[in-house]
Structures are given as C-alpha cells and as structure tokens.
Design an enzyme around this catalytic site. Structure first.
Site: not given
Ligand SMILES: *Cc1c(COP(=O)(O)O)cnc(C)c1O
Length: 433
Positions: A65, A67, A216, A242, A245, A251
């Site tokens: 933990y 936090e 994003d 993220t 990807k 993840r």
């Molecule tokens: C994949 C994605 C997310 C979210 O990712 P998670 O890890 O699945 O919550 C947010 N914004 C965009 C543009 C994405 O392609």
C-alpha cells in the site's frame, strides 16, 4: 514439487509454479499465450509487452500500500516503492520532455477522469470530436462520467467531398463551435483517427476562447515518444495517455503537464480524488517500459510501425478498399468496407478475419449508416505485428489475405487455407522475450 500449505490456507510456492497451485487459471493463461502466438494482432490499441515489462508486474510490489506520493505516503515501508515511482516519473519526463508527471492512473479512462475532476466543475462545457468520428467514450459519451457530469459539445470532421482535407479535423467548424459555446476545455486526441494532430492549431483556438487544451495521446504515445508524431507539448496545458498501446508498456494510464498549478490539482484529483492505493507493480512496469522507450531501438520500432501502416494502407487501396481520409499518417487506418462490397459489414469482416487468424475490430466510419454493433468499417493497426518483426512485404501479404477472406465472404475453404498460412508466418516471427 510438493506444495507447502500454511495453516492459513496460503500456498507457499515460487511464481513459476502457478501450474501446480492453480492449474485451471494456468491453463487458461497458456491458451491465451498460444492464441497470441498463433494469430496476427491487428487491433490498433494492442501490442505485445516485453517479458521485462511483464516480469515487473508479477512481483511482490503488488502487496504494498502506498497511498500518497513519494516521500509523502500514508503508510510505512515505502522506501523502495518510492524509488520505483520516482524512477517512473523521471523517465516519463525525459521521454516526453515535460515538467510534471503522475504515473498513478490505473488506466487511460482513469487519467481522463482525474483531469476532468481537477480542471472542471460538474456541469461545465467541454469540446471534443464527434464521438462516432473517432473519439473515445471518456470524451463525452452519454453513459460515461464525462457525458453524465459534464456538458460535451462536439466538433466535426470535414465532410465536404471536394476538400483536400476530407474526413480530417474541420478547424473552421471547430473554431466556430468553440467561440459559440465557450467550452472551459478543448479535448483533442482520438481512438480511431489516422491523421497527424495539429496541436498548435488547437492551442490557437483554445487561446481565442479562453479554454484549457487537453491532449489525450493514448493511441499515439509511442509515436510521440519516438518523434514519429509531433509532441502535444508545449501547446497543451495537460496531456493524458495510456501506457499499453503504441508505448508498449503495462496496461495503465498517465497524466503530464508543464504547469505547476495544474500539476498540483491533478495529483489531488488522482489521489484522494478518484483512486486509493496505486498499483506499484504496474508503476514498476511503467518505469521499465519508459526505460525501453528511451533506447534508440524504440525509435527504429516506431518508425517501422508507421512504415508498415503506410504499406498496409497502400496494399488495401490497390485492392479497391477506401480508407477514411484517404490514408494514414500514424499506426492505424479505418477501412470503409462498402467500396469493395456494398454488403460487407464490419461485424462480418471481424468475425471472418478472426477465423482466419487475423484479429481486428469493427469500427464505425464517419456518417456510418449502420449501427455500432454492425458498422461499415474495420480498424486496423500495425503496433503489435511490428513488435513481432514484420515489415512492409508482410503487410502486402496481410492485405492479400484480408482481401481473400472478405472477397470469399468467409468461405470455409478460403478461411482454412489463410489460417494455415497465418500460423506459419506467426511461427517464423515469435512473440518477444
Ligand atoms: C484507449 C483510450 C483511452 C482509455 O484507455 P483505457 O486504458 O482503456 O481506459 C482513452 N482515450 C483514448 C483516446 C483511447 O484511445
């Protein structure tokens, strides 16, 4: 190997004896491993993380933990996990060239949630791309927190067939929309947009209407880190991503900024705002991933991802498929299946290609007449196959296989023959170690 059972019922075992401790879970993991090995992963948001990244996740750090933040925790015993989180933050700053990083968001959606709660009040207006044109559900979908607690207004793509930027961001319409609605935040960065994002242009519009610019970069983070896509800095006030990807890590999510005031609000919004204890084993894996992405080999990888996408796109267009916006600048493309065959749907294509060993996802295309469970489009990406070592000639081969399967409308014999050839290619290009 005999198992030691503690009086508490816990099993003492090395991590590699999962097979003995829990053969049911072990066997499912083995099957998934075999599935990943023997199929071509063409889902644009997926990748194959290195065994170093996966090793970091399967460690005792999951027990801790922590936090709070390094040197300011609510629990004792955080000496070593502080080191891990500091390392992750330091490497992320170097990788993306920014001042402040929060590596605690459990996912990309969590990162976006924290930004909304840090910088907006419930009911505030924000602008994002029309969701069915490539946005993410956390950018204002009705059932998502972003659509329930905040008020989205959506900017469109260019739908004028004669425009040279057909199906790309319509900046004139975006500017008009933002000047009319005065959103507190403008959100750019998408899940199914194959073109380069002009962050400077978005910043101009944000400045003109007094909005925060949020980027994003969940999909393109690996390309940005490698310099294969322009950076959202210095144009964006806040950047989310993220890590799993194109960045090829565990993840998870992350938030970045150059603004110390925004950084403070973000840290508070992540913890205690929306999360409790951070996943320290995942943060360790993020540090490993950032370390890998700082290596020269990662630049070579990201460049090949883009080259492969261009090769796949060109081969598909030669076969009569239309690509949304006419091509790709990044790692993904959206195929409009109707041009090849009026009756072809995304749902059928996804199903038939999976039977042939090529994993894809159906995806709506701009102004898609079909519902989201059917669609007229297919989204394809090259991050995972590039990790396996595939190059341009393989992309031409994959386009040919895709066309054979779709032209036959999933004919059993064609699917079987292609499945065999896909499996042979996969055997020659095993997953990374
Ligand atoms: C994949 C994605 C997310 C979210 O990712 P998670 O890890 O699945 O919550 C947010 N914004 C965009 C543009 C994405 O392609």
């Amino acid at each position: 190997m005999p198992k030691t059972i503690y009086p508490t019922g816990q099993t003492a075992a090395k991590t590699d004896s999962l097979q003995e401790c829990d053969p049911q879970v072990w066997s499912l993991i083995q099957s998934e491993q075999q599935r990943q090995h023997s199929t071509l992963e063409l889902i644009a948001s997926e990748n194959h993380a290195s065994s170093a990244v996966m090793a970091a996740m399967g460690t005792c750090l999951t027990n801790k933990y922590a936090e709070g933040y390094p040197a300011a925790r609510y629990y004792g015993g955080c000496q070593f996990v502080d080191g891990v989180e500091d390392l992750a933050r330091q490497r992320a700053k170097e990788l993306f060239g920014c001042q402040f990083v929060n590596v605690q968001p459990h996912s990309g959606a969590q990162a976006n949630t924290a930004v909304f709660f840090a910088l907006l009040e419930p009911g505030d207006t924000f602008a994002s791309l029309v969701l069915s044109d490539g946005g993410h559900l956390s950018h204002g979908m009705k059932l998502n927190f972003s659509g329930r607690y905040f008020k989205p207004v959506h900017y469109p793509l260019r739908y004028d067939l004669t425009a040279t930027d057909y199906e790309q961001i319509d900046f004139d319409a975006t500017r008009r929309l933002c000047l009319e609605h005065r959103p507190k935040m403008i959100l750019c960065g998408y899940s199914a947009y194959p073109r380069t994002i002009d962050f400077a242009r978005f910043r101009q519009i944000a400045d003109e209407c007094g909005a925060i610019l949020m980027a994003d970069i969940a999909h393109i983070a690996g390309l940005v880190a490698a310099g294969e896509h322009p950076s959202p800095f210095p144009h964006s006030h806040v950047v989310t991503t993220t890590t799993h990807k194109t960045l090829r890590g565990p993840r998870g999510g992350m938030i970045m900024t150059d603004d110390p005031e925004i950084a403070k609000k973000i840290d508070k919004a992540v913890f205690p705002g929306i999360q409790g204890g951070p996943l320290m084993h995942v943060i360790a894996a993020k540090a490993v991933c950032f370390g890998e992405a700082l290596q020269p080999a990662f630049k070579v990888y990201a460049r090949q991802v883009v080259h492969n996408a261009k090769a796949l796109a060109a081969a598909l267009m030669t076969k009569g498929y239309r690509l949304v916006s006419g091509g790709t600048d990044n790692h993904l493309m959206l195929v409009d299946l109707r041009r090849r065959d009026e009756n072809l749907t995304g749902a059928d294509a996804e199903k038939w290609l999976e039977a042939a060993g090529m994993i894809t996802n159906k995806n709506g295309i701009p102004n898609d007449p079909r519902p989201p469970r059917v669609t007229s489009g297919l989204r394809l990406g090259t991050p995972a196959t590039t990790t396996r070592g595939l190059t341009e000639p393989h992309m031409a081969q994959i386009a040919d296989w895709i066309d054979q399967v779709l032209a036959s409308r999933g004919d059993e014999h064609v699917v079987k023959k292609v499945r065999q050839q896909v499996a042979e290619l996969c055997d020659r290009f095993p997953l990374p170690h």
